[in-house]
Design a protein around this motif. Structure first.
Motif, short mmCIF file in Angstrom:
data_model
loop_
_atom_site.label_atom_id
_atom_site.label_comp_id
_atom_site.label_asym_id
_atom_site.label_seq_id
_atom_site.Cartn_x
_atom_site.Cartn_y
_atom_site.Cartn_z
N ASN A 187 -6.92 8.16 -1.43
CA ASN A 187 -7.92 7.88 -2.46
C ASN A 187 -7.46 8.17 -3.89
O ASN A 187 -8.23 7.96 -4.82
N GLY A 188 -6.25 8.66 -4.05
CA GLY A 188 -5.80 9.04 -5.39
C GLY A 188 -4.71 8.15 -5.93
O GLY A 188 -4.44 7.05 -5.42
N TRP A 189 -4.04 8.67 -6.98
CA TRP A 189 -3.03 7.88 -7.69
C TRP A 189 -1.82 7.57 -6.81
O TRP A 189 -1.17 6.54 -7.00
N LEU A 190 -1.51 8.45 -5.84
CA LEU A 190 -0.33 8.24 -5.02
C LEU A 190 -0.47 6.96 -4.17
O LEU A 190 0.48 6.19 -4.02
N GLY A 191 -1.68 6.77 -3.64
CA GLY A 191 -1.91 5.57 -2.86
C GLY A 191 -1.79 4.31 -3.70
O GLY A 191 -1.21 3.30 -3.27
N ILE A 192 -2.34 4.38 -4.93
CA ILE A 192 -2.25 3.23 -5.84
C ILE A 192 -0.80 2.94 -6.20
O ILE A 192 -0.35 1.79 -6.21
N PHE A 193 -0.04 4.01 -6.45
CA PHE A 193 1.37 3.86 -6.82
C PHE A 193 2.16 3.19 -5.70
O PHE A 193 2.93 2.24 -5.92
N VAL A 194 1.97 3.69 -4.48
CA VAL A 194 2.71 3.14 -3.33
C VAL A 194 2.30 1.69 -3.07
O VAL A 194 3.14 0.83 -2.78
N ALA A 195 1.00 1.42 -3.19
CA ALA A 195 0.51 0.06 -2.96
C ALA A 195 1.13 -0.92 -3.95
O ALA A 195 1.56 -2.01 -3.59
N ARG A 196 1.17 -0.52 -5.21
CA ARG A 196 1.74 -1.39 -6.23
C ARG A 196 3.25 -1.56 -6.01
O ARG A 196 3.80 -2.65 -6.19
N MET A 197 3.93 -0.47 -5.63
CA MET A 197 5.36 -0.54 -5.42
C MET A 197 5.69 -1.48 -4.26
O MET A 197 6.67 -2.21 -4.28
N ASN A 198 4.83 -1.46 -3.24
CA ASN A 198 5.08 -2.27 -2.05
C ASN A 198 4.41 -3.64 -2.11
O ASN A 198 4.43 -4.38 -1.13
N LYS A 199 3.81 -3.98 -3.24
CA LYS A 199 3.21 -5.30 -3.42
C LYS A 199 2.15 -5.61 -2.36
O LYS A 199 2.20 -6.64 -1.68
N TRP A 200 1.18 -4.69 -2.21
CA TRP A 200 0.12 -4.92 -1.24
C TRP A 200 -0.68 -6.18 -1.56
O TRP A 200 -1.29 -6.79 -0.68
N ASN A 207 0.54 -13.68 1.87
CA ASN A 207 1.95 -13.96 1.68
C ASN A 207 2.79 -12.92 2.42
O ASN A 207 3.42 -12.05 1.81
N ILE A 208 2.79 -13.00 3.75
CA ILE A 208 3.42 -11.97 4.57
C ILE A 208 4.93 -11.90 4.33
O ILE A 208 5.49 -10.81 4.17
N TRP A 209 5.58 -13.05 4.32
CA TRP A 209 7.04 -13.03 4.15
C TRP A 209 7.43 -12.45 2.78
O TRP A 209 8.37 -11.68 2.65
N LYS A 210 6.67 -12.84 1.76
CA LYS A 210 6.94 -12.33 0.42
C LYS A 210 6.74 -10.82 0.36
O LYS A 210 7.49 -10.09 -0.31
N PHE A 211 5.71 -10.36 1.09
CA PHE A 211 5.46 -8.92 1.14
C PHE A 211 6.62 -8.18 1.82
O PHE A 211 7.10 -7.16 1.32
N ILE A 212 7.09 -8.75 2.94
CA ILE A 212 8.17 -8.09 3.69
C ILE A 212 9.45 -8.02 2.86
O ILE A 212 10.14 -7.01 2.83
N THR A 213 9.77 -9.12 2.17
CA THR A 213 11.01 -9.14 1.39
C THR A 213 10.97 -8.18 0.22
O THR A 213 12.02 -7.77 -0.28
N ARG A 214 9.78 -7.84 -0.23
CA ARG A 214 9.67 -6.93 -1.38
C ARG A 214 9.42 -5.49 -0.97
O ARG A 214 9.37 -4.60 -1.81
N THR A 215 9.21 -5.23 0.28
CA THR A 215 8.98 -3.87 0.75
C THR A 215 10.31 -3.15 0.98
O THR A 215 11.18 -3.64 1.69
N PRO A 216 10.49 -1.99 0.35
CA PRO A 216 11.74 -1.24 0.50
C PRO A 216 11.84 -0.56 1.86
O PRO A 216 11.79 0.67 1.96
N ILE A 217 11.99 -1.39 2.91
CA ILE A 217 11.98 -0.86 4.27
C ILE A 217 13.15 0.09 4.50
O ILE A 217 12.99 1.20 5.03
N MET A 218 14.34 -0.33 4.10
CA MET A 218 15.52 0.51 4.33
C MET A 218 15.42 1.84 3.57
O MET A 218 15.82 2.87 4.08
N HIS A 219 14.87 1.76 2.36
CA HIS A 219 14.72 2.99 1.58
C HIS A 219 13.75 3.95 2.28
O HIS A 219 14.00 5.16 2.36
N SER A 220 12.65 3.41 2.80
CA SER A 220 11.68 4.25 3.50
C SER A 220 12.29 4.85 4.76
O SER A 220 12.06 6.03 5.08
#
Length: 256
Positions: A187-200, A207-220
């Motif tokens: 409910n706080g800023w951390l969730g908003i930050f992560v959502a924006r970083m991962n292009k929710w 746009n599932i494929w676009k979301f997957i390509t922009r999600t830093p899976i390997m970094h996570s």
């Protein structure tokens, strides 16, 4: 930006009345505010010299109270009670008790260094703010600041393993400062930050494929791996003990 002056006048010493008559003359209105007299007795002649022993505060004696530091201060723009010029003034007078009245906000300095860059006398106000915050902690006048807790966790990992692990630093920082990381994520800023970083928004728009390509899976995955298998500098060995002893000696030299 206009500077709202902080003074040694406490609100409790201000007397106001609807009407005021002095020697038969009605001086009501603008003149009806009186200030009770006050004599300052509790000051420390050696306080300025003591603060100068802290790293960053060596030039506090150069201040001529021009106010450039407060006028440029990032925190002052958010909170007019945050006033570097006033605290430097108190430091030079040795009025420790007055400084302690603001002990809960001095540590909020964000080290943007605008004050230091603009200071015409090279006072380095940012260093003075940090020195006062360290003094408050060292003397036991307040709890450890969030900045100090973060530094301690950062240094602990450096000394122990020769490098840090980002997610461990942040997790322990939130834990040691009693911040609910789960609540911040949901409910706080951390969730908003992560959502924006991962292009929710891409996922929400289908746009599932676009979301997957922009999600830093390997970094996570790398961060998750490092939480269980702590990274360590190769051949760190005895270096950490030597570094720890050096830090201890430097603190003793700085603060006795």
């Amino acid at each position: 930006m206009a500077i709202h002056e902080k003074t040694l006048i406490d609100p409790s010493r201000l007397i106001t009345s609807d009407t005021l008559v002095v020697d038969g003359v009605d001086v009501s209105g603008h003149w009806n505010t009186m200030i009770l007299p006050r004599t300052l007795k509790e000051y420390d002649d050696g306080f300025e010299a003591h603060i100068k022993e802290y790293a960053g505060a060596e030039n506090v004696h150069r201040c001529w109270q021009c106010g450039s530091c407060t006028n440029s201060c990032t925190m002052y723009a958010q909170n007019t009670d945050f006033n570097p010029r006033y605290w430097i003034y108190l430091t030079r007078l040795g009025l420790k008790d007055e400084i302690l009245k603001d002990k809960d906000i001095i540590w909020q300095c964000v080290s943007c260094n605008k004050c230091t860059n603009i200071c015409p006398k090279d006072v380095r106000p940012e260093g003075v703010m940090k020195a006062l915050a360290h003094w408050i902690e060292a003397e036991g006048f307040g709890e450890k600041s969030n900045s100090t807790i973060f530094d301690e966790e950062f240094a602990r990992q450096c000394i122990a393993r020769g490098r840090i692990e980002d997610s461990e630093v942040m997790t322990n920082f939130y834990k040691n400062t009693n911040q609910d990381i789960k609540e911040m994520a949901l409910n706080g800023w951390l969730g908003i930050f992560v959502a924006r970083m991962n292009k929710w928004t891409e996922l929400r728009n289908g746009n599932i494929w676009k979301f997957i390509t922009r999600t830093p899976i390997m970094h996570s995955l790398h961060m998750g791996y490092s939480m269980f298998f702590k990274p360590k500098t190769k051949s760190w060995g005895h270096t950490g003990e030597v570094l720890s002893q050096y830090v201890k000696e430097q603190k003793e030299l700085a603060h006795g």
